[in-house]
Design a protein around this motif. Sequence first.
Motif, PDB file in Angstrom:
ATOM      1  N   ASN A  61       0.819  -1.214   0.000  1.00 20.83           N
ATOM      2  CA  ASN A  61       0.000   0.000   0.000  1.00 20.83           C
ATOM      3  C   ASN A  61       0.857   1.269   0.000  1.00 20.83           C
ATOM      4  N   GLY A  62       2.090   1.125   0.442  1.00 18.95           N
ATOM      5  CA  GLY A  62       3.006   2.264   0.434  1.00 18.95           C
ATOM      6  C   GLY A  62       3.834   2.347  -0.836  1.00 18.95           C
ATOM      7  N   GLY A  63       3.451   1.564  -1.846  1.00 19.35           N
ATOM      8  CA  GLY A  63       4.169   1.621  -3.118  1.00 19.35           C
ATOM      9  C   GLY A  63       5.394   0.737  -3.157  1.00 19.35           C
ATOM     10  N   ASP A  64       5.444  -0.295  -2.285  1.00 18.32           N
ATOM     11  CA  ASP A  64       6.556  -1.248  -2.248  1.00 18.32           C
ATOM     12  C   ASP A  64       7.880  -0.572  -1.874  1.00 18.32           C
ATOM     13  N   ARG A  65       7.798   0.537  -1.161  1.00 16.44           N
ATOM     14  CA  ARG A  65       8.991   1.286  -0.776  1.00 16.44           C
ATOM     15  C   ARG A  65       9.338   1.015   0.678  1.00 16.44           C
ATOM     16  N   PHE A  66      10.615   1.224   1.027  1.00 19.34           N
ATOM     17  CA  PHE A  66      11.026   1.131   2.425  1.00 19.34           C
ATOM     18  C   PHE A  66      12.042   2.219   2.736  1.00 19.34           C
ATOM     19  N   VAL A  67      12.098   2.592   4.012  1.00 20.82           N
ATOM     20  CA  VAL A  67      13.126   3.478   4.544  1.00 20.82           C
ATOM     21  C   VAL A  67      13.648   2.803   5.796  1.00 20.82           C
ATOM     22  N   LEU A  68      14.970   2.633   5.900  1.00 21.87           N
ATOM     23  CA  LEU A  68      15.552   1.879   7.004  1.00 21.87           C
ATOM     24  C   LEU A  68      16.752   2.647   7.539  1.00 21.87           C
ATOM     25  N   GLN A  69      16.491   3.648   8.368  1.00 19.05           N
ATOM     26  CA  GLN A  69      17.550   4.544   8.800  1.00 19.05           C
ATOM     27  C   GLN A  69      18.009   4.311  10.242  1.00 19.05           C
TER      28      GLN A  69
END
Length: 306
Positions: free
Chosen positions: A196-204
């Motif tokens: 649902n988030g556009g197949d994106r990730f942020v892993l900071q």
Amino acid sequence: MTVSGLATPYGFQSFPNYTAGRQGNSINKIVIHHMATTDYDSVPGIWNSRQASAHYGIGKNGEIRAYVDEDNTAWHAGDWNANLTSIGIEHCNINGAPTYDIAQATVEASAKLVADIANRYGLGLVVPGKNLFPHSDFTSTACPGQLRGKLQEIADRANAINAGGNYVPSQSAPTSTSQPTASSSTGKTYIDNFKNGGDRFVLQGTMVNNHTELQNGIYQSEIDELTADPFDWTDNGIPTKLLDDLSDPAGRSFNDGATVRFKAEYQRGTIDKYLPNVGDNGAVGIDFLDGNGIIWFDAKKFWEHA
């Protein structure tokens, strides 16, 4: 020096056939080529004796290599003005004449690299004929072969990436027997969150390095905060070259219990594959394009950590 974070330098500027600088010109286009060879490792060595070069090359499995600094002019388009204002990308073939086929993994990696370049240089929407061109538009050549008919696909995928939209590579799910075993739990909620988030990730954020070993010829970290169960070095180990060791000023020790974090260039990206019926929460697969393929993470752990 400017090199995409998606690429690994390989034979980097070890050949004479490129020009330092851009003579004051700005980059406004990307030019697509095919290598006309299945021997990925032979490039860029051939440019020691041939007056040609390119900034990047993409292999049959989607590995991206950097050959020439983006700040310099590669000799790839057959047109000097085009060389001065473009970045050239070579693509390895999976067979030779007459078809010179291109693997789908190569096309998908190309879209990621095109998206990255377009984003960094402010090219806006990627449009064939406007800022994405086949080599044959600048000189009389059969290059880029089949890729000429795939420019729109590359552009569409690149635009979806930069818009945070739905981008799901068409590669099939892995069949290796070493993959985590499926359970009755689907983990649909966490996987749907990513979709649902556009197949994106942020892993900071930071993590604890549980253990590091030399496995499959590379040093890898086992990080329980992210790993899918059961753990397997081939599927779940994280190459240490993707990480910074924050407990070591030199960033290279990776002792047990060290605090680590993904390097900046690997902290954002796209979920490449999903396995909903794996473990307790499902698994998400990420290809960091470092040449080592997919790494599988527990979907719930990855979502909650990210």
